[in-house]
Design an enzyme around this catalytic site. Structure first.
Site, PDB file in Angstrom:
ATOM      1  N   GLU A 156       0.867  -1.180   0.000  1.00 18.35           N
ATOM      2  CA  GLU A 156       0.000   0.000   0.000  1.00 18.35           C
ATOM      3  C   GLU A 156       0.898   1.224   0.000  1.00 18.35           C
ATOM      4  O   GLU A 156       1.774   1.355   0.843  1.00 18.35           O
ATOM      5  CB  GLU A 156      -0.916  -0.022   1.232  1.00 18.35           C
ATOM      6  CG  GLU A 156      -2.125   0.904   1.113  1.00 18.35           C
ATOM      7  CD  GLU A 156      -1.838   2.311   1.549  1.00 18.35           C
ATOM      8  OE1 GLU A 156      -1.792   3.206   0.666  1.00 18.35           O
ATOM      9  OE2 GLU A 156      -1.624   2.522   2.743  1.00 18.35           O
ATOM     10  N   CYS A 181      -2.522   8.218   4.236  1.00 15.03           N
ATOM     11  CA  CYS A 181      -2.481   7.787   2.835  1.00 15.03           C
ATOM     12  C   CYS A 181      -3.728   8.230   2.084  1.00 15.03           C
ATOM     13  O   CYS A 181      -3.699   8.414   0.868  1.00 15.03           O
ATOM     14  CB  CYS A 181      -2.365   6.264   2.754  1.00 15.03           C
ATOM     15  SG  CYS A 181      -0.966   5.584   3.646  1.00 15.03           S
ATOM     16  N   SER A 191     -11.639   5.288   6.937  1.00 16.84           N
ATOM     17  CA  SER A 191     -12.079   3.900   6.783  1.00 16.84           C
ATOM     18  C   SER A 191     -11.979   3.179   8.128  1.00 16.84           C
ATOM     19  O   SER A 191     -11.065   3.421   8.909  1.00 16.84           O
ATOM     20  CB  SER A 191     -11.244   3.173   5.729  1.00 16.84           C
ATOM     21  OG  SER A 191      -9.914   3.012   6.165  1.00 16.84           O
TER      22      SER A 191
END
Length: 573
Positions: free
Chosen positions: A324, A358, A522
């Site tokens: 990632e 991110c 998230s």
């Protein structure tokens, strides 16, 4: 034995446990299978309101660390190692304060850690899944109660997260990873193949760990990710080397000690701070290298992938690669959007943890018809946003992680100041005299293809491109194709037909997509996380499919009735 085996041929968890462990009799296996139905729920958040017990507990814990320098060793098996390569982790908001001293592993030490992993592997891989699950569930309970404040405190002082961001990350998200991974591990290993004639043939799958070790290369920005990257493969019967970020060593070491206290055997996960290239060169040249679990920059990930490819003939197996790598995340605003929702969501997405997520907002597309009011709302909010030490409860923005990040982000601000096509409408100042402080900065650009709209900045900056309402479709195309990343994105739209059009348009532009909500936030088990393109391999940590990446299934067929003829019926006259 055979009658009991046939009777429970469809008892999935029991078969799994029998094959993977080789321990106990069938009655104990069935008993274990009844316990393997764990259902995870998300950890409740503490709010640290004035007068709350958690606020008092945290203040007391912070006092324990203030002004202190913690010695963090390399840990291989049960052995603590300190090399001559001494390094310092400083508080980003006060770089005169060394919060931890630690040591970089040499190639010899890294090889020793690999040997330790491989010695521990066989026994660990053969333990029943339930036994491994119990260890990490105990770790989750220790974090939830006994060590919650220690993890929040070490994340605050070492990575400059304010209380709320540290609670979200180091406590709630890490606990969620541990508990949901257990649930998903059990679901992943639940499937057993068909046995159409169980009286004559039994078909089973044994879910093995990989034949080798995993390298977990961890980032600074989430303590939860640091704890998760080595833990997830270990849960499935693997062993791992944990390479923490140099700027998150203190909190990561705290997590490692919790895992050991929870019962993780020595050598299953070895804690190994190291120089990146030294670690990569040594680990990737081992024949026993089995997998890479990575979160970090695109450049580092590409380099490691290329090294793996070049060394492919060395390995016993084809290594698994999970990565990632961040994003250039967008908010796309439709003329029908709700302005209050956009302004609140954009400030939070762009500036929570100083843009060092991110998923943080980095580029926004706004129609001309909404921009004057939206701009006014954004500036109104920014007047109340305070920046400073994370130890001060009122500060929303703190310091960026280190001098390298400070220099990189500062250069983008100076670049924007030098361009006639850009206007800094908020922020634009910085100061590293005490800590690495950069004001949250909003840039309006008239060039939608400028690098400020394409390159990942990873700091408290986002750029706005104001488009003519009449050029909606052209701007959608721009937003689709401008960035090489595809991590997160959000659309703000109220019109039903337009919403459907935008959803379809951005189908491949993000791995995590939000409708009338910001691009960050998230939650494990709710929005499994990951992106494609340059953002990574999109393996969706926090979701049900992630755990399958750490298994190497063995398919077994057992026949109870001997075959007596080699001839096919079709051969008979």
């Amino acid at each position: 034995m055979s009658s009991i085996l046939k009777r429970f041929a469809t008892t999935i968890a029991a078969i799994n446990t029998s094959i993977s462990s080789g321990r106990g009799n069938w009655s104990t296996i069935v008993l274990v299978s009844r316990k393997m139905s764990y259902t995870a729920v998300n950890e409740p958040m503490l709010d640290f309101a004035p007068g709350s017990q958690e606020r008092k507990d945290l203040e007391k814990t912070l006092q324990k660390y203030l002004g202190q320098t913690i010695d963090v060793p390399i840990v291989i098996g049960d052995e603590e190692i300190r090399t001559e390569q001494v390094r310092k982790q400083v508080a980003p908001f006060d770089h005169n304060w060394t919060v931890a001293t630690f040591y970089h592993a040499t190639p010899e030490v890294i090889k020793k850690a690999i040997e330790s992993n491989m010695k521990a592997r066989s026994d660990w891989e053969k333990r029943p899944l339930q036994e491994r699950c119990n260890i990490f569930l105990k770790a989750a309970d220790l974090i939830s109660k006994k060590y919650r404040m220690d993890l929040i405190a070490t994340t605050m002082i070492g990575q400059a997260k304010n209380v709320w961001q540290a609670e979200i990350d180091a406590a709630a998200e890490l606990i969620d990873f541990l508990r949901f991974d257990v649930m998903f591990a059990q679901k992943t290993t639940a499937y057993q193949p068909l046995s159409p004639s169980p009286n004559t043939t039994l078909n089973t799958l044994s879910y093995r760990g990989l034949e080798g070790f995993w390298a977990a290369v961890c980032p600074f920005n989430f303590t939860a990710i640091g704890g998760h990257l080595p833990m997830a493969p270990a849960l499935m019967g693997n062993v791992a080397l944990w390479k923490p970020s140099d700027t998150a060593v203190l909190s990561n070491y705290t997590v490692f000690k919790i895992y050991r206290e929870a019962g993780l055997p020595p050598g299953v996960i070895n804690f190994l701070p190291a120089d990146g290239p030294v670690f990569g060169d040594t680990v990737l040249s081992s024949p026993d290298f089995a997998g890479l679990n990575f979160t970090g920059s695109v450049g580092t990930f590409k380099k490691l992938w290329k090294q793996i490819a070049l060394n492919l003939d060395l390995y016993r197996n084809y290594p698994r690669i999970i990565g990632e790598c961040g994003g250039k995340n967008f908010h796309f605003v439709h003329p029908s959007a709700d302005i209050q929702s956009i302004s609140t969501g954009s400030v939070r997405s762009a500036f929570e943890y100083n843009g060092q997520k991110c998923s943080a907002l980095s580029r926004m597309y706004v129609p001309q018809s909404l921009w004057p009011e939206l701009k006014s709302k954004l500036l109104e909010i920014m007047k109340d946003v305070k920046m400073g030490s994370p130890l001060d409860r009122e500060n929303f923005v703190t310091a960026v992680i280190d001098d390298k990040a400070f220099a990189r982000i500062k250069n983008y601000i100076e670049y924007a100041k030098s361009r006639s096509s850009m206007t800094i409408i908020c922020g634009g100042h910085y100061d590293d005299s005490k800590g690495y402080f950069i004001e949250p900065t909003i840039i309006e650009t008239r060039d939608p293809l400028d690098k400020i709209m394409q390159e990942e900045i990873f700091g408290p900056i986002f750029a706005v491109y104001v488009y003519p309402d009449s050029k909606l479709k052209e701007t959608i195309k721009l937003a689709q194709t401008t960035s090489p990343y595809a991590l997160t994105g959000a659309i703000y739209v109220q019109e039903k037909a337009a919403k459907e059009e935008l959803i379809e348009a951005f189908r491949y532009s993000a791995g995590n997509f939000y409708i009338n909500d910001k691009s960050t936030g998230s939650v494990v088990g709710q929005q499994p996380f990951g992106g494609a393109r340059l953002s990574g391999t999109n393996d969706k940590a926090g979701g049900p499919h992630y755990m399958a990446r750490f298994t190497s299934p063995l398919s077994v067929k057992e026949t109870f009735v001997p075959q007596t003829s080699w001839r096919y019926p079709s051969m008979e006259k």
